[in-house]
Design a protein around this motif. Structure first.
Motif, PDB file in Angstrom:
ATOM      1  N   GLU A 257     -16.217   4.549   8.683  1.00  0.00           N
ATOM      2  CA  GLU A 257     -17.440   3.489   9.150  1.00  0.00           C
ATOM      3  C   GLU A 257     -17.554   3.711  10.264  1.00  0.00           C
ATOM      4  O   GLU A 257     -16.108   2.726  10.703  1.00  0.00           O
TER       5      GLU A 257
ATOM      6  N   GLN B 200     -18.321   1.244  12.385  1.00  0.00           N
ATOM      7  CA  GLN B 200     -17.808  -0.638  13.476  1.00  0.00           C
ATOM      8  C   GLN B 200     -16.656  -0.468  12.897  1.00  0.00           C
ATOM      9  O   GLN B 200     -15.815  -0.935  13.632  1.00  0.00           O
TER      10      GLN B 200
ATOM     11  N   THR C 200     -14.429   2.098  15.544  1.00  0.00           N
ATOM     12  CA  THR C 200     -15.083   1.109  16.978  1.00  0.00           C
ATOM     13  C   THR C 200     -13.608   0.067  17.016  1.00  0.00           C
ATOM     14  O   THR C 200     -13.036  -0.098  17.985  1.00  0.00           O
ATOM     15  N   ARG C 201     -13.222  -0.818  15.815  1.00  0.00           N
ATOM     16  CA  ARG C 201     -12.328  -2.672  16.023  1.00  0.00           C
ATOM     17  C   ARG C 201     -10.834  -1.609  16.012  1.00  0.00           C
ATOM     18  O   ARG C 201      -9.987  -1.921  16.630  1.00  0.00           O
TER      19      ARG C 201
END
Length: 235
Positions: A42, A44, A47-48
């Motif tokens: 995923e 997102q 990115t976290r």
């Protein structure tokens, strides 16, 4: 064999990542795949995680400011856990330990003949890493060089972690060496600070993330890689 009286050191303690193994070629590849796996693909979530460990996803490489570079496996797990609510730090730490043991290793130099040459000089050889001892032994065994070392320790071996001097002094004690006759070799300020605190000589190498200007104030010399150590040892 080199004359013992003229030798600068009686033992060499190496960092592992960025020192015995080139940091970029080994850990950037592993980290990109690990982030993808932890995030389940995923975007997102990836990115976290990347933000938490200061990893540049687009360039697929750690930034020099990443806390993971010189940190312990536990510290890396804590960073990752901050980006994954609901996942325990213990679970993530175990995942990182197991997957990192199979990282694609890129030796800084051909290690077996290199270490054999140092041993032939009568030098005690050790490895101290802020990785886990499990990870350290796995990497050294996978590259066929574990038996070349008299001492192998990770942050969890009971001696502490760099930049504290405890694990370095443990090597000196186990080998019966005066700390001043040991050289700590590493690619980070953590390595060299630990060496200075232990009263050892220090050598920086440029196969990690730090640049010469960062290492030089803490090092007796900064070398391109560990392959230059034999020339430094010779009078």
């Amino acid at each position: 064999m080199m004359n013992v009286a003229s030798r600068k050191v009686d033992g060499i303690l190496f960092d592992k990542d960025g020192t015995l193994f080139d940091f970029h070629a080994t850990w950037n590849v592993w980290a990109a795949e690990t982030i993808r796996e932890l995030a389940g693909g995923e975007a997102q979530v990836m990115t976290r995680i990347a933000a938490a460990i200061d990893f540049d996803l687009a360039a697929a490489r750690f930034r020099p400011t990443s806390p993971v570079i010189a940190g312990t496996n536990r510290e890396a797990a804590e960073c990752v856990a901050s980006a994954l609510p609901g996942r325990s730090t213990d679970e993530i730490e175990r995942f990182l330990m197991i997957t990192s043991a199979n990282a694609p290793l890129a030796p800084a130099v051909p290690l077996a003949p290199y270490l054999a040459d140092l041993a032939a000089r009568g030098l005690a050889l050790g490895v101290m890493t802020n990785d886990s001892e499990y990870g350290a032994r796995s990497h050294l065994e996978n590259t066929g060089i574990a038996a070349k070392f008299d001492f192998i320790a990770g942050f969890d071996s009971g001696h502490g972690a760099k930049p504290a001097p405890g694990p370095l002094l443990a090597f000196a004690r186990q080998m019966g060496l005066a700390p001043g006759r040991v050289v700590m070799v590493g690619d980070s300020t953590h390595d060299l600070i630990a060496g200075r605190r232990a009263g050892m000589q220090t050598l920086g190498v440029l196969t990690g993330m730090a640049e010469e200007a960062e290492l030089a104030p803490l090092a007796d010399a900064v070398l391109p890689d560990i392959g230059h150590i034999p020339a430094w040892l010779d009078p």
